[in-house]
Design an enzyme around this catalytic site. Structure first.
Site, mmCIF file in Angstrom:
data_model
loop_
_atom_site.group_PDB
_atom_site.id
_atom_site.type_symbol
_atom_site.label_atom_id
_atom_site.label_comp_id
_atom_site.label_asym_id
_atom_site.label_seq_id
_atom_site.Cartn_x
_atom_site.Cartn_y
_atom_site.Cartn_z
ATOM 1 N N CYS A 115 0.941 -1.407 0.093
ATOM 2 C CA CYS A 115 -0.153 0.135 -0.015
ATOM 3 C C CYS A 115 0.778 1.210 0.256
ATOM 4 O O CYS A 115 0.492 2.323 -0.388
ATOM 5 C CB CYS A 115 -0.894 0.113 1.146
ATOM 6 S SG CYS A 115 -1.977 -1.325 1.036
ATOM 7 N N HIS A 265 -3.202 7.015 1.441
ATOM 8 C CA HIS A 265 -4.055 5.659 1.037
ATOM 9 C C HIS A 265 -5.186 5.404 1.692
ATOM 10 O O HIS A 265 -5.566 5.823 2.403
ATOM 11 C CB HIS A 265 -2.911 4.632 1.398
ATOM 12 C CG HIS A 265 -3.335 3.400 0.950
ATOM 13 N ND1 HIS A 265 -3.467 2.855 -0.048
ATOM 14 C CD2 HIS A 265 -3.735 2.262 2.045
ATOM 15 C CE1 HIS A 265 -4.035 1.574 0.083
ATOM 16 N NE2 HIS A 265 -3.999 1.227 1.497
ATOM 17 N N ASN A 295 -9.930 -0.592 -1.532
ATOM 18 C CA ASN A 295 -8.426 -0.258 -1.402
ATOM 19 C C ASN A 295 -7.671 -0.709 -2.567
ATOM 20 O O ASN A 295 -7.858 -2.078 -2.863
ATOM 21 C CB ASN A 295 -8.011 -1.276 -0.189
ATOM 22 C CG ASN A 295 -6.588 -1.169 0.186
ATOM 23 O OD1 ASN A 295 -5.765 -0.467 -0.403
ATOM 24 N ND2 ASN A 295 -5.980 -1.630 1.278
HETATM 25 N N1 COA Z 1 -18.801 -9.468 6.944
HETATM 26 C C1 COA Z 1 -19.330 -9.926 8.009
HETATM 27 N N2 COA Z 1 -18.696 -10.271 9.054
HETATM 28 C C2 COA Z 1 -17.368 -10.094 9.115
HETATM 29 C C3 COA Z 1 -16.625 -9.831 7.824
HETATM 30 C C4 COA Z 1 -17.427 -9.561 6.804
HETATM 31 N N3 COA Z 1 -16.688 -9.290 5.710
HETATM 32 N N4 COA Z 1 -15.295 -9.921 8.105
HETATM 33 C C5 COA Z 1 -15.141 -10.278 9.563
HETATM 34 N N5 COA Z 1 -16.510 -10.303 10.005
HETATM 35 C C6 COA Z 1 -16.919 -10.742 11.322
HETATM 36 C C7 COA Z 1 -15.636 -11.354 12.059
HETATM 37 O O1 COA Z 1 -15.601 -12.707 11.876
HETATM 38 C C8 COA Z 1 -15.965 -11.003 13.621
HETATM 39 O O2 COA Z 1 -16.999 -12.147 13.979
HETATM 40 P P1 COA Z 1 -16.871 -12.761 15.566
HETATM 41 O O3 COA Z 1 -16.921 -11.382 16.266
HETATM 42 O O4 COA Z 1 -18.083 -13.507 15.456
HETATM 43 O O5 COA Z 1 -15.605 -13.427 15.573
HETATM 44 C C9 COA Z 1 -16.766 -9.794 13.411
HETATM 45 O O6 COA Z 1 -17.131 -9.485 12.073
HETATM 46 C C10 COA Z 1 -15.993 -8.620 14.050
HETATM 47 O O7 COA Z 1 -14.713 -8.658 13.367
HETATM 48 P P2 COA Z 1 -13.501 -7.690 13.799
HETATM 49 O O8 COA Z 1 -12.273 -7.939 12.828
HETATM 50 O O9 COA Z 1 -13.565 -7.371 15.279
HETATM 51 O O10 COA Z 1 -13.998 -6.265 13.138
HETATM 52 P P3 COA Z 1 -13.352 -5.067 13.254
HETATM 53 O O11 COA Z 1 -14.289 -3.921 13.762
HETATM 54 O O12 COA Z 1 -12.081 -4.744 13.846
HETATM 55 O O13 COA Z 1 -13.269 -4.630 11.707
HETATM 56 C C11 COA Z 1 -11.708 -4.643 9.846
HETATM 57 C C12 COA Z 1 -12.431 -5.289 10.695
HETATM 58 C C13 COA Z 1 -11.046 -5.350 8.851
HETATM 59 C C14 COA Z 1 -12.891 -3.920 9.065
HETATM 60 C C15 COA Z 1 -10.742 -3.581 10.441
HETATM 61 O O14 COA Z 1 -10.057 -4.352 11.441
HETATM 62 C C16 COA Z 1 -9.782 -2.906 9.756
HETATM 63 O O15 COA Z 1 -10.192 -2.039 8.798
HETATM 64 N N6 COA Z 1 -8.651 -3.077 9.568
HETATM 65 C C17 COA Z 1 -7.639 -2.575 8.752
HETATM 66 C C18 COA Z 1 -7.484 -3.349 7.483
HETATM 67 C C19 COA Z 1 -6.762 -2.657 6.673
HETATM 68 O O16 COA Z 1 -6.884 -1.365 6.432
HETATM 69 N N7 COA Z 1 -6.114 -3.590 5.639
HETATM 70 C C20 COA Z 1 -5.236 -2.883 4.687
HETATM 71 C C21 COA Z 1 -4.203 -2.229 5.119
HETATM 72 S S1 COA Z 1 -3.223 -1.408 3.860
#
Ligand code: COA
Length: 338
Positions: A115, A265, A295
């Site tokens: 990224c 980004h 992204n």
């Molecule tokens: N749809 C529905 N549910 C989903 C899901 C999806 N696409 N992806 C994950 N879940 C579920 C998980 O399994 C979890 O379920 P559980 O509580 O039963 O275990 C629940 O949603 C919460 O997951 P969690 O990971 O705690 O959510 P979050 O609020 O932390 O958000 C992201 C997840 C990925 C959106 C967040 O962590 C994020 O944006 N991180 C940065 C990612 C990023 O920027 N990546 C690229 C970097 S350059």
């Protein structure tokens, strides 16, 4: 004193026409439009169709950047292509882009900083300009994520976040006499912390696991798909991007309020809102495309620059701050007088 610096003289972007909405993804895996929009701000993304590769998208964006600069490919001295989704394991995708542009001979270099790839590529290109080693350089970010994502529920935490696309700029050497007003790239700052490499990565194909770079066990484990510790990425991104912007501003004697536009980004709208808040930047100064493109990794910033210009949000004389964070972890910033 006159200084040799880089200046952006053309830009272009290309998004494949196929729109994939959150509803479309909900047909493939257990997810929902509501979950994706609430957590990320993403509503849709683009996916390529058929045999379209990363260098194909890069070619379209590059042609547009060359057109907007009023140049032909033959006018270029070098090519940098940033991507984490190369056409092949080797050689790098820049060589395919070079030949598709009808060129031969000039250096064509891949940058593998995910990224942060575009900021790294811009920084590297800028060093050649500053030393007088090159006069005009094409800097591209391009990604085809859609062919490398786990489209089952197992991969939903990652797959909903990514989209395909490409963006490109042409930079040219310019003599800067009045640094406060002349259009140029003021500085770039780059950072890496490899201790976090496995927090966001694609484990295979791999020379690190076994005797073969790919075997059935890797495929059974799904090692060919991205793996992410979302929380760890989130926490570090909201810390590192503001730090990188502050470093750039301090280095050049500017304040956050002096910046006219931020092009970050875009991995998650919530990350960028938190970055703006930490910086104390006005939200309306942050240019976002995440809702429609998701992204696009190395392509995000050049796509953002191109769209900001088209939307009239980025105009000559403005001070623009770029910042990125991604797998590696890598992060960095660039400050430009447009
Ligand atoms: N749809 C529905 N549910 C989903 C899901 C999806 N696409 N992806 C994950 N879940 C579920 C998980 O399994 C979890 O379920 P559980 O509580 O039963 O275990 C629940 O949603 C919460 O997951 P969690 O990971 O705690 O959510 P979050 O609020 O932390 O958000 C992201 C997840 C990925 C959106 C967040 O962590 C994020 O944006 N991180 C940065 C990612 C990023 O920027 N990546 C690229 C970097 S350059």
């Amino acid at each position: 004193m006159t200084k040799l610096r880089s200046r952006v003289i053309g830009m272009g972007s290309f998004l494949p026409p196929r729109v994939v909405t959150n509803e479309d993804l909900a047909q493939l895996m257990d997810t929902s439009d509501e979950w994706i929009v609430q957590r990320t701000g993403i509503r849709e993304r683009r996916w390529v169709e058929g045999v379209t590769s990363t260098s194909d998208l890069a070619l379209q964006a590059s042609r547009r950047a060359l057109d907007s600069a009023g140049l032909d490919a033959e006018d270029l001295d070098m090519i940098f292509l940033a991507t984490l989704s190369p056409d092949h394991f080797f050689p790098g995708s820049a060589v395919f882009l070079q030949t598709k542009l009808g060129l031969a001979g000039i250096p064509a270099i891949d940058v593998r900083q995910q990224c942060t790839g575009f900021v790294y590529a811009l920084s590297m290109a800028d060093q050649y300009i500053r030393t007088g080693s090159a006069h005009r350089i094409l800097v591209v970010g391009a990604e085809v994520h859609s062919k490398g994502l786990d489209k089952s529920t197992r991969g939903r935490d990652v797959t909903v976040l990514f989209g395909d696309g490409a963006g490109a700029v042409v930079i040219e050497a310019t003599k800067v006499e009045t640094p406060r007003s002349d259009a140029h790239l003021l500085s770039t700052h780059l950072f890496t912390d490899g201790a976090f490499a496995e927090e966001l990565w694609v484990p295979a194909v791999s020379t690190a696991f076994d005797e073969e770079i790919v075997d059935q066990r890797m495929l059974d484990r799904g090692d060919q798909y991205p793996k992410m510790n979302g929380r760890q990425v989130f926490v570090n991104a909201v810390k590192r991007m503001p730090e990188a912007v502050e470093t750039a501003l301090e280095h050049n004697g500017y304040e956050v309020a002096d910046v006219d536009l931020f092009v970050f980004h875009q991995a998650n709208l919530r990350i960028n809102e938190a970055v703006a808040q930490r910086l104390g930047a006005a939200p309306e100064k942050v240019f976002n495309t995440i809702d429609k493109y998701a992204n696009t990794t190395a392509a995000t910033i050049p796509i953002g620059l191109d769209e900001a210009v088209r939307a009239g949000r980025l105009q000559p004389g403005m001070l623009v701050a770029l910042a990125a964070f991604g797998s590696g972890f890598t992060w960095g910033s660039a400050l430009l007088r447009w």
